[in-house]
Design a protein around this motif. Structure first.
Motif, PDB file in Angstrom:
ATOM      1  N   ARG A 109       0.841  -1.315  -0.084  1.00 17.88           N
ATOM      2  CA  ARG A 109       0.026  -0.136  -0.076  1.00 17.88           C
ATOM      3  C   ARG A 109       0.943   1.183   0.101  1.00 17.88           C
ATOM      4  O   ARG A 109       1.436   1.620   0.785  1.00 17.88           O
ATOM      5  CB  ARG A 109      -0.936  -0.069   1.218  1.00 17.88           C
ATOM      6  CG  ARG A 109      -1.791   1.048   1.269  1.00 17.88           C
ATOM      7  CD  ARG A 109      -2.975   0.909   2.444  1.00 17.88           C
ATOM      8  NE  ARG A 109      -2.407   1.295   3.784  1.00 17.88           N
ATOM      9  CZ  ARG A 109      -2.405   0.207   4.761  1.00 17.88           C
ATOM     10  NH1 ARG A 109      -2.929  -1.236   4.522  1.00 17.88           N
ATOM     11  NH2 ARG A 109      -1.670   0.381   5.790  1.00 17.88           N
ATOM     12  N   PRO A 110       0.738   2.097  -1.025  1.00 20.82           N
ATOM     13  CA  PRO A 110       1.533   3.236  -1.236  1.00 20.82           C
ATOM     14  C   PRO A 110       1.043   4.316  -0.295  1.00 20.82           C
ATOM     15  O   PRO A 110      -0.225   4.275  -0.290  1.00 20.82           O
ATOM     16  CB  PRO A 110       1.691   3.545  -2.702  1.00 20.82           C
ATOM     17  CG  PRO A 110       0.453   2.992  -3.160  1.00 20.82           C
ATOM     18  CD  PRO A 110       0.011   1.844  -2.541  1.00 20.82           C
ATOM     19  N   PRO A 111       1.921   5.298   0.204  1.00 19.86           N
ATOM     20  CA  PRO A 111       1.322   6.061   1.070  1.00 19.86           C
ATOM     21  C   PRO A 111       0.664   7.401  -0.006  1.00 19.86           C
ATOM     22  O   PRO A 111       0.783   7.268  -1.136  1.00 19.86           O
ATOM     23  CB  PRO A 111       2.449   6.924   1.667  1.00 19.86           C
ATOM     24  CG  PRO A 111       3.518   6.697   0.803  1.00 19.86           C
ATOM     25  CD  PRO A 111       3.365   5.129   0.291  1.00 19.86           C
ATOM     26  N   VAL A 112      -0.363   7.770   0.638  1.00 18.47           N
ATOM     27  CA  VAL A 112      -1.419   8.882  -0.380  1.00 18.47           C
ATOM     28  C   VAL A 112      -1.111  10.311   0.046  1.00 18.47           C
ATOM     29  O   VAL A 112      -1.262  10.342   1.411  1.00 18.47           O
ATOM     30  CB  VAL A 112      -2.780   8.552  -0.239  1.00 18.47           C
ATOM     31  CG1 VAL A 112      -3.603   9.415  -1.003  1.00 18.47           C
ATOM     32  CG2 VAL A 112      -2.847   7.128  -0.883  1.00 18.47           C
ATOM     33  N   ILE A 113      -0.899  11.133  -0.619  1.00 19.30           N
ATOM     34  CA  ILE A 113      -0.873  12.609  -0.293  1.00 19.30           C
ATOM     35  C   ILE A 113      -1.975  13.332  -1.109  1.00 19.30           C
ATOM     36  O   ILE A 113      -2.289  13.024  -2.446  1.00 19.30           O
ATOM     37  CB  ILE A 113       0.183  13.285  -0.763  1.00 19.30           C
ATOM     38  CG1 ILE A 113       1.758  12.590   0.036  1.00 19.30           C
ATOM     39  CG2 ILE A 113       0.561  14.917  -0.713  1.00 19.30           C
ATOM     40  CD1 ILE A 113       3.058  13.146  -0.685  1.00 19.30           C
ATOM     41  N   VAL A 114      -2.888  13.993  -0.420  1.00 19.03           N
ATOM     42  CA  VAL A 114      -3.951  14.633  -0.950  1.00 19.03           C
ATOM     43  C   VAL A 114      -3.541  16.295  -1.134  1.00 19.03           C
ATOM     44  O   VAL A 114      -3.042  17.024  -0.054  1.00 19.03           O
ATOM     45  CB  VAL A 114      -5.133  14.736  -0.110  1.00 19.03           C
ATOM     46  CG1 VAL A 114      -6.365  15.307  -0.747  1.00 19.03           C
ATOM     47  CG2 VAL A 114      -5.267  13.021   0.040  1.00 19.03           C
ATOM     48  N   ILE A 115      -3.471  16.979  -2.423  1.00 16.63           N
ATOM     49  CA  ILE A 115      -3.579  18.254  -2.430  1.00 16.63           C
ATOM     50  C   ILE A 115      -4.670  19.059  -2.885  1.00 16.63           C
ATOM     51  O   ILE A 115      -5.716  18.544  -3.136  1.00 16.63           O
ATOM     52  CB  ILE A 115      -2.136  18.402  -3.705  1.00 16.63           C
ATOM     53  CG1 ILE A 115      -2.606  17.806  -4.887  1.00 16.63           C
ATOM     54  CG2 ILE A 115      -0.852  17.853  -2.988  1.00 16.63           C
ATOM     55  CD1 ILE A 115      -3.285  18.826  -5.978  1.00 16.63           C
ATOM     56  N   ASP A 116      -4.359  20.191  -2.849  1.00 11.49           N
ATOM     57  CA  ASP A 116      -5.497  21.320  -3.071  1.00 11.49           C
ATOM     58  C   ASP A 116      -5.160  21.653  -4.564  1.00 11.49           C
ATOM     59  O   ASP A 116      -4.302  22.401  -5.118  1.00 11.49           O
ATOM     60  CB  ASP A 116      -5.327  22.613  -2.403  1.00 11.49           C
ATOM     61  CG  ASP A 116      -6.341  23.671  -2.844  1.00 11.49           C
ATOM     62  OD1 ASP A 116      -6.853  23.563  -3.826  1.00 11.49           O
ATOM     63  OD2 ASP A 116      -6.467  24.767  -2.135  1.00 11.49           O
ATOM     64  N   GLY A 117      -6.102  20.907  -5.467  1.00 10.28           N
ATOM     65  CA  GLY A 117      -6.012  20.933  -6.685  1.00 10.28           C
ATOM     66  C   GLY A 117      -5.910  22.409  -7.327  1.00 10.28           C
ATOM     67  O   GLY A 117      -5.149  22.677  -8.433  1.00 10.28           O
TER      68      GLY A 117
END
Length: 302
Positions: free
Chosen positions: A257-265
């Protein structure tokens, strides 16, 4: 010798000159009705101090918060002449991908009120977009000041990222449900490189669908993604956890499971005034082992 009629006309013109000049000055100073097509363009107009003249924006314009109360012209790639002209704008500012082309041709040819940014998807285009908006607003001097400041922030980002000794293998997913992977020539591809990472989609152009199995098969070090504005999780929900669930990664064994980064698109991908700071924040998450003191605060970045 000047005739009486000529002398009278000259005197009348001289007497009227101050009034005409005053009227012209009032007309030039009157607030314009500006319509913005593209989130970055909207941010540029506000950064230049003309937000109060904006009367409508497209659906990608999400910042600053005051734009949410403005009328919407729809998605900036699907504009209509009738919708735009119903707003009686004095100026329509559009980003590079606004369209369709025939609508922009009609608007520009018939009215002359359209100004569209024509720059490429590049780092240099970020400050250039500010300069473009500034020229259209007769604010070239102020635009150069803002653009130069943004260019300095981009240079500071480049210097900070250059310290990284490895580039994380990265997948950028546009959307968390039925998402599409970013390839060459996209804004996502550009910002991944700016943040010091390697885009695993560099072997194809544009965007293409990618399943959970496809993500796992590429063995990324990290997955970067964003929510659509109307689907973002509430403040009490961990956005990365929610994204991993939506992408089908949450139930995988930890080793796979790769880490997930959530950005402000809206901040990062529009390539506008906030992109340097947004990309700096992404780089900090991609390279947590490095020291990241931050960029200077700017009026156009909350």
């Amino acid at each position: 010798m000047m005739s009486r009629i000529s002398r009278r006309r000259a005197l009348m013109a001289a007497a009227a000159a101050p009034f005409l000049l005053s009227s012209f000055s009032r007309a030039m100073a009157a607030p314009r009705r500006i319509v913005c097509a593209g989130g970055a363009i909207t941010e540029c107009v506000f950064a230049l101090g003309h937000g109060g003249e904006v009367v409508a924006v497209d659906t990608t314009s999400l910042y600053p918060a005051s734009v949410h109360a403005l009328p919407k012209i729809g998605y900036f790639r699907q504009l209509s002449v009738e919708g735009l002209m119903s707003l009686t704008p004095d100026l329509v500012l559009a980003d590079r991908d606004a369209g369709p082309a025939n609508v922009l041709q009609q608007l520009g040819g018939a009215t002359g009120i359209l100004h569209q940014f024509q720059g490429p998807i590049s780092i240099a285009a970020i400050p250039d977009k500010v300069r473009f908006a500034a020229v259209a607003l007769n604010e070239a001097g102020k635009g150069e000041d803002v653009a130069t400041t943004i260019a300095a922030d981009l240079a500071a980002l480049e210097t900070a990222v250059a310290r990284a000794t490895r580039k994380p293998r990265t997948i950028f997913m546009l959307g968390t449900v039925k998402g599409r992977m970013a390839g060459r020539g996209t804004a996502a591809d550009l910002v991944i490189a700016m943040a010091g990472a390697a885009n695993l989609g560099a072997d194809f152009d544009g965007y293409r669908p990618l399943s959970t199995e496809g993500i796992v098969g590429l063995k990324p070090d990290v997955v970067v993604t964003m929510f659509q504005s109307d689907a973002a999780p509430e403040s009490h929900v961990d956005a990365a956890v929610r994204a991993a669930q939506d992408l089908g990664l949450a139930d995988l064994p930890e080793s796979a499971r790769p880490p997930v980064i959530v950005i402000d698109g809206a901040a990062l991908l529009a390539l506008g005034p906030r992109s340097a700071h947004a990309c700096y924040d992404l780089a900090r998450q991609l390279h947590p082992d490095l020291d990241w003191p931050g960029l200077p605060g700017r009026p156009w970045v909350s």
